[in-house]
Design a protein around this motif. Sequence first.
Motif, PDB file in Angstrom:
ATOM      1  N   HIS A   3       0.605  -0.921  -0.376  1.00 54.80           N
ATOM      2  CA  HIS A   3      -0.212   0.234  -0.244  1.00 54.80           C
ATOM      3  C   HIS A   3       0.749   1.146   0.247  1.00 54.80           C
ATOM      4  O   HIS A   3       1.916   1.059   0.531  1.00 54.80           O
ATOM      5  N   PRO A   4       0.959   2.701  -1.244  1.00 57.46           N
ATOM      6  CA  PRO A   4       1.392   4.067  -0.623  1.00 57.46           C
ATOM      7  C   PRO A   4       2.163   4.666  -0.058  1.00 57.46           C
ATOM      8  O   PRO A   4       2.625   4.156   0.950  1.00 57.46           O
ATOM      9  N   GLU A   5       0.461   4.219   1.215  1.00 61.20           N
ATOM     10  CA  GLU A   5       1.068   4.742   2.675  1.00 61.20           C
ATOM     11  C   GLU A   5       2.028   3.950   3.503  1.00 61.20           C
ATOM     12  O   GLU A   5       2.874   4.464   4.645  1.00 61.20           O
ATOM     13  N   ASP A   6       1.964   2.671   3.285  1.00 60.53           N
ATOM     14  CA  ASP A   6       2.733   1.736   4.255  1.00 60.53           C
ATOM     15  C   ASP A   6       4.452   1.983   3.520  1.00 60.53           C
ATOM     16  O   ASP A   6       5.515   2.111   4.137  1.00 60.53           O
ATOM     17  N   VAL A   7       4.422   2.357   2.313  1.00 64.49           N
ATOM     18  CA  VAL A   7       5.373   2.192   1.785  1.00 64.49           C
ATOM     19  C   VAL A   7       6.241   3.994   2.205  1.00 64.49           C
ATOM     20  O   VAL A   7       7.383   4.258   2.255  1.00 64.49           O
ATOM     21  N   ARG A   8       5.714   5.022   1.891  1.00 62.62           N
ATOM     22  CA  ARG A   8       5.668   6.187   2.690  1.00 62.62           C
ATOM     23  C   ARG A   8       6.024   6.193   3.825  1.00 62.62           C
ATOM     24  O   ARG A   8       7.264   6.428   4.592  1.00 62.62           O
ATOM     25  N   ARG A   9       6.076   5.514   5.221  1.00 65.76           N
ATOM     26  CA  ARG A   9       5.659   5.408   6.408  1.00 65.76           C
ATOM     27  C   ARG A   9       6.919   4.512   6.323  1.00 65.76           C
ATOM     28  O   ARG A   9       8.393   5.205   7.705  1.00 65.76           O
ATOM     29  N   ALA A  10       7.170   4.088   5.608  1.00 66.42           N
ATOM     30  CA  ALA A  10       8.825   2.824   5.180  1.00 66.42           C
ATOM     31  C   ALA A  10       9.986   3.025   5.314  1.00 66.42           C
ATOM     32  O   ALA A  10      11.336   3.529   5.848  1.00 66.42           O
ATOM     33  N   ALA A  11       9.919   4.591   4.133  1.00 69.29           N
ATOM     34  CA  ALA A  11      10.529   5.238   3.516  1.00 69.29           C
ATOM     35  C   ALA A  11      10.954   6.344   4.526  1.00 69.29           C
ATOM     36  O   ALA A  11      12.524   6.249   5.206  1.00 69.29           O
ATOM     37  N   GLU A  12      10.040   6.808   5.619  1.00 74.62           N
ATOM     38  CA  GLU A  12      10.411   7.589   6.542  1.00 74.62           C
ATOM     39  C   GLU A  12      11.081   7.242   7.576  1.00 74.62           C
ATOM     40  O   GLU A  12      12.195   7.723   8.094  1.00 74.62           O
ATOM     41  N   SER A  13      10.904   6.231   8.043  1.00 76.39           N
ATOM     42  CA  SER A  13      11.865   4.852   9.235  1.00 76.39           C
ATOM     43  C   SER A  13      12.954   5.181   8.873  1.00 76.39           C
ATOM     44  O   SER A  13      13.950   5.347   9.383  1.00 76.39           O
ATOM     45  N   LEU A  14      12.880   4.586   7.352  1.00 76.36           N
ATOM     46  CA  LEU A  14      14.843   3.784   7.331  1.00 76.36           C
ATOM     47  C   LEU A  14      14.703   5.746   7.245  1.00 76.36           C
ATOM     48  O   LEU A  14      16.377   5.457   7.458  1.00 76.36           O
ATOM     49  N   ARG A  15      13.990   6.807   6.415  1.00 79.43           N
ATOM     50  CA  ARG A  15      15.280   8.168   6.424  1.00 79.43           C
ATOM     51  C   ARG A  15      15.326   8.522   8.157  1.00 79.43           C
ATOM     52  O   ARG A  15      16.553   9.356   8.217  1.00 79.43           O
ATOM     53  N   LEU A  16      14.385   7.615   8.375  1.00 77.96           N
ATOM     54  CA  LEU A  16      15.472   9.051  10.424  1.00 77.96           C
ATOM     55  C   LEU A  16      16.108   7.664  10.569  1.00 77.96           C
ATOM     56  O   LEU A  16      17.411   8.154  11.854  1.00 77.96           O
ATOM     57  N   LEU A  17      16.276   6.999  10.335  1.00 80.77           N
ATOM     58  CA  LEU A  17      17.766   5.918  10.371  1.00 80.77           C
ATOM     59  C   LEU A  17      19.017   5.912  10.229  1.00 80.77           C
ATOM     60  O   LEU A  17      19.934   5.752  10.497  1.00 80.77           O
ATOM     61  N   ALA A  18      19.033   6.647   8.983  1.00 80.64           N
ATOM     62  CA  ALA A  18      19.930   7.536   8.232  1.00 80.64           C
ATOM     63  C   ALA A  18      20.731   7.825   8.741  1.00 80.64           C
ATOM     64  O   ALA A  18      21.187   9.459   8.037  1.00 80.64           O
ATOM     65  N   ASP A  19      21.097   8.212  10.318  1.00 81.97           N
ATOM     66  CA  ASP A  19      21.887   8.814  11.288  1.00 81.97           C
ATOM     67  C   ASP A  19      22.688   8.114  12.022  1.00 81.97           C
ATOM     68  O   ASP A  19      22.281   7.087  12.756  1.00 81.97           O
ATOM     69  N   LEU A  59       8.369  10.547  16.828  1.00 82.94           N
ATOM     70  CA  LEU A  59       7.000  10.984  15.992  1.00 82.94           C
ATOM     71  C   LEU A  59       6.858   9.912  15.282  1.00 82.94           C
ATOM     72  O   LEU A  59       6.320   9.429  14.176  1.00 82.94           O
ATOM     73  N   ALA A  60       8.281   8.891  14.807  1.00 79.90           N
ATOM     74  CA  ALA A  60       8.063   8.131  14.086  1.00 79.90           C
ATOM     75  C   ALA A  60       7.604   6.322  14.552  1.00 79.90           C
ATOM     76  O   ALA A  60       7.743   5.931  13.728  1.00 79.90           O
ATOM     77  N   GLY A  61       7.374   6.939  16.422  1.00 76.45           N
ATOM     78  CA  GLY A  61       7.288   5.451  16.034  1.00 76.45           C
ATOM     79  C   GLY A  61       7.626   4.582  16.390  1.00 76.45           C
ATOM     80  O   GLY A  61       7.486   3.289  17.727  1.00 76.45           O
TER      81      GLY A  61
END
Length: 97
Positions: A3-19, A59-61
């Motif tokens: 689902h597009p919303e699941d993809v968006r949330r997964a990408a956001e979580s991975l982006r937040l971990l890129a630190d 915020l990312a849960g």
Amino acid sequence: MPHPEDVRRAAESLRLLADPTRIKILWALLQGETSVACLAELVGAAPTAVSQHLAKLRLAGLVEGRREGTFVYYSVEGRHVRALLNEALGHATADAR
């Protein structure tokens, strides 16, 4: 396809971990609940910087906070975080060899 919303949330979580600091914070929290001051010492960052990272992770849960008086104690939210970090670090270690 997911689902597009699941993809968006997964990408956001991975982006937040890129630190690196956020990965260290999450790794420390996998060992158990702790405060901002303790996390700052463990990861080698200023408490204000750690607080900002924690706010984004919350915020990312990925983390949750529990208030006790004037202190907030943080912990990892969900078993999936351990699996995600193990996979990422395992992949990085394998690439280094």
